[in-house]
Design a protein around this motif. Structure first.
Motif, short mmCIF file in Angstrom:
data_model
loop_
_atom_site.label_atom_id
_atom_site.label_comp_id
_atom_site.label_asym_id
_atom_site.label_seq_id
_atom_site.Cartn_x
_atom_site.Cartn_y
_atom_site.Cartn_z
N MET A 184 0.83 -1.20 0.00
CA MET A 184 0.00 0.00 0.00
C MET A 184 0.87 1.26 0.00
O MET A 184 0.63 2.22 -0.75
N ILE A 185 1.91 1.25 0.84
CA ILE A 185 2.82 2.40 0.88
C ILE A 185 3.49 2.59 -0.48
O ILE A 185 3.62 3.71 -0.98
N GLY A 186 3.91 1.48 -1.09
CA GLY A 186 4.55 1.57 -2.40
C GLY A 186 3.64 2.17 -3.45
O GLY A 186 4.07 2.99 -4.26
N ALA A 187 2.37 1.77 -3.43
CA ALA A 187 1.42 2.30 -4.41
C ALA A 187 1.14 3.78 -4.17
O ALA A 187 0.99 4.56 -5.13
N ILE A 188 1.07 4.19 -2.91
CA ILE A 188 0.86 5.61 -2.59
C ILE A 188 2.02 6.45 -3.12
O ILE A 188 1.83 7.49 -3.77
N LEU A 189 3.24 5.98 -2.86
CA LEU A 189 4.42 6.71 -3.35
C LEU A 189 4.46 6.71 -4.88
O LEU A 189 4.82 7.73 -5.50
N GLY A 190 4.07 5.59 -5.51
CA GLY A 190 4.04 5.54 -6.97
C GLY A 190 3.05 6.52 -7.55
O GLY A 190 3.33 7.18 -8.56
N LEU A 217 -7.82 -4.51 -14.90
CA LEU A 217 -7.77 -3.25 -14.14
C LEU A 217 -6.82 -2.25 -14.81
O LEU A 217 -7.07 -1.04 -14.78
N VAL A 218 -5.75 -2.75 -15.41
CA VAL A 218 -4.84 -1.86 -16.15
C VAL A 218 -5.59 -1.18 -17.28
O VAL A 218 -5.49 0.03 -17.49
N LYS A 219 -6.36 -1.96 -18.05
CA LYS A 219 -7.10 -1.40 -19.17
C LYS A 219 -8.10 -0.34 -18.71
O LYS A 219 -8.30 0.68 -19.39
N LEU A 220 -8.73 -0.58 -17.54
CA LEU A 220 -9.74 0.36 -17.04
C LEU A 220 -9.13 1.62 -16.44
O LEU A 220 -9.75 2.68 -16.46
N THR A 221 -7.91 1.51 -15.89
CA THR A 221 -7.37 2.60 -15.08
C THR A 221 -6.18 3.33 -15.70
O THR A 221 -5.87 4.44 -15.28
N ALA A 222 -5.50 2.71 -16.66
CA ALA A 222 -4.24 3.29 -17.16
C ALA A 222 -4.41 4.70 -17.70
O ALA A 222 -3.54 5.56 -17.50
N THR A 278 -4.09 3.41 -12.12
CA THR A 278 -3.67 2.03 -11.83
C THR A 278 -3.10 1.93 -10.44
O THR A 278 -3.40 0.98 -9.68
N TYR A 279 -2.28 2.89 -10.05
CA TYR A 279 -1.67 2.84 -8.72
C TYR A 279 -2.70 3.12 -7.62
O TYR A 279 -2.58 2.58 -6.51
N LEU A 280 -3.70 3.92 -7.92
CA LEU A 280 -4.79 4.10 -6.95
C LEU A 280 -5.56 2.80 -6.75
O LEU A 280 -5.96 2.46 -5.63
N ALA A 281 -5.74 2.04 -7.83
CA ALA A 281 -6.41 0.74 -7.72
C ALA A 281 -5.58 -0.23 -6.89
O ALA A 281 -6.12 -1.03 -6.10
N VAL A 282 -4.26 -0.17 -7.02
CA VAL A 282 -3.39 -1.05 -6.24
C VAL A 282 -3.51 -0.75 -4.75
O VAL A 282 -3.48 -1.67 -3.91
N ILE A 283 -3.66 0.52 -4.39
CA ILE A 283 -3.88 0.88 -2.99
C ILE A 283 -5.11 0.15 -2.45
O ILE A 283 -5.09 -0.44 -1.36
N GLY A 284 -6.18 0.16 -3.22
CA GLY A 284 -7.42 -0.49 -2.80
C GLY A 284 -7.27 -2.00 -2.65
O GLY A 284 -7.80 -2.60 -1.70
N LEU A 285 -6.53 -2.63 -3.55
CA LEU A 285 -6.33 -4.08 -3.46
C LEU A 285 -5.61 -4.46 -2.17
O LEU A 285 -5.97 -5.43 -1.49
N ASN A 286 -4.58 -3.69 -1.81
CA ASN A 286 -3.86 -3.99 -0.58
C ASN A 286 -4.71 -3.77 0.66
O ASN A 286 -4.60 -4.51 1.64
#
Length: 410
Positions: free
Chosen positions: A94-100, A163-168, A178-186
């Protein structure tokens, strides 16, 4: 009066199955972030870096983070249980996705690489799911438990690239969504682990034998060969997969084509897991690993035969299949060779070595792809040709082990 032999009851694997269900869900939900990141991190790095040779540095940083996290996470789980380590990994992701996400917003390549480093702690924790599946399982159920958990990646293979196709392109800044979606997954993953019920390892008794040292473990032939084969299988998969989106786009295809290739690849990585455990139980782990190495070699041959979209699809599908047989088989070999007291020590050491090899492959991938020829095609050829010496190393080690009397694994 004749006596019949007492009936030995079948082991009760109900708890093990419950834990496997949780780990499968975690593999599906949290695991979706890895195909997402491997699809876009190189492309995002290419847009942020001043030198295209550094395009895959974020992926390399993720693998470095995984390597550095392996031993601390293993020690944390040995002391406080699997749940603590898995939650820590999800928080790191989650931290990694926030920084990304912040890095993409402010267009900072160094911050993007730092975020990728934190993402590696999730990648490392995910690597322990397969070991956790065996903690409460009977000896007979272990290969199936490993393969079932790995099969959870099939859902992640479907979810992540979609998710990449929807968010990129959802925001002005490419890949920010895409990185905001990764935050949600974590965040979802943190709550999933509440259902995990694996007892903490017993506290060591002062003066009691605590098992073999790390060096003694590595001197065990079956352990040494399983580590070599796991490292080569994972590193070569990463070497090719890291560069494949760059190669697909560089050869004139679209980002969505690269996402579809990665989808096919990750499906091939995890779909065989529904039956890999049964194959291992039937034919033995060493033979399954050997088959995996042969398929990896076939993937390289297909990739070098052309750069049509069909070549990318077939090569990446074979790459996924080879990784599955090689890596799952090597994991089954390893878990049969150490005691519970040695679990944290050996599993952490194994993943440190595995992800050390993956780190080198990841670094090499970007350089070979972007800086070893005058064209994308030449770079892609160089990436695939680099597989050969490592396949020879792993294949030779496996043949040597199988020629030994009482090699310690079937």
């Amino acid at each position: 009066m004749s006596q019949t032999a007492p009936h030995t009851p079948a082991p009760d694997d109900r708890l093990a199955r419950q834990n496997v269900y949780v780990l499968v869900a975690a593999q599906a939900v949290l695991g979706a972030q890895m195909p997402m990141i491997f699809t876009i991190a190189g492309l995002a790095g290419q847009s942020l870096a001043s030198n295209p040779c550094w395009a895959t540095l974020p992926i390399s940083a993720t693998v470095i983070g995984s390597m550095l996290s392996a031993t601390p996470l293993s020690s944390l789980m040995q002391k406080h249980g699997r749940r603590a380590g898995f939650v820590a990994g999800a928080i790191g992701g989650m931290i990694g996705a926030i920084l990304g996400a912040i890095a993409l917003y402010i267009q900072s390549f160094p911050l993007f690489v730092l975020g990728a480093l934190f993402t590696g702690s999730y990648m490392s924790a995910q690597g322990f799911y397969r070991f956790a599946a065996t903690d409460t399982a009977s000896e007979a159920f272990r290969p199936k438990a490993i393969s079932w958990v790995m099969a959870g990646g099939l859902l992640s293979a479907l979810l992540g690239p979609q998710l990449v196709k929807l968010t990129a392109e959802a925001f002005v800044f490419p890949f920010l969504g895409t990185y905001l979606a990764v935050i949600g997954l974590n965040l979802v993953g943190v709550f999933l682990f509440a259902g995990l019920k694996i007892p903490r390892p017993p506290a060591p008794v002062p003066g009691a034998f605590q098992g073999r040292s790390r060096m003694e473990l590595l001197k065990t032939p079956a352990i040494a060969v399983s580590v070599i084969c796991a490292t080569v299988s994972y590193a070569l998969m990463n070497l090719i997969m890291t560069s494949s989106p760059l190669a697909v786009v560089g050869c004139g295809f679209e980002t969505s084509d690269a996402a579809n290739v990665v989808t096919a690849h990750v499906l091939a990585m995890y779909a065989p897991s529904f039956f890999t455990g049964h194959i291992i139980a039937r034919f033995g782990a060493t033979r399954v690993v050997g088959l995996g190495l042969v398929i990896l070699a076939a993937a390289g041959a297909v990739a070098m035969s052309g750069v049509e979209l069909e070549n990318f699809f077939l090569a990446l599908i074979l790459l996924g299949l080879g990784w599955n047989f090689g890596f799952v088989g090597a994991t089954a070999m390893l878990t049969a060779q150490h005691s519970p007291a040695e679990r944290g020590r050996m599993q952490g050491l194994n993943d440190l070595i595995v992800f050390g090899g993956v780190t080198m492959a990841s670094f090499s991938s970007g350089g070979l792809m972007n800086c070893s020829g005058g064209s994308v095609e030449e770079g892609w050829q160089a990436v695939n040709l680099a597989m050969l010496p490592f396949l020879v190393l792993a294949g030779g080690a496996l043949i040597w082990l199988m020629s030994q009397p009482k090699a310690g694994t079937r």
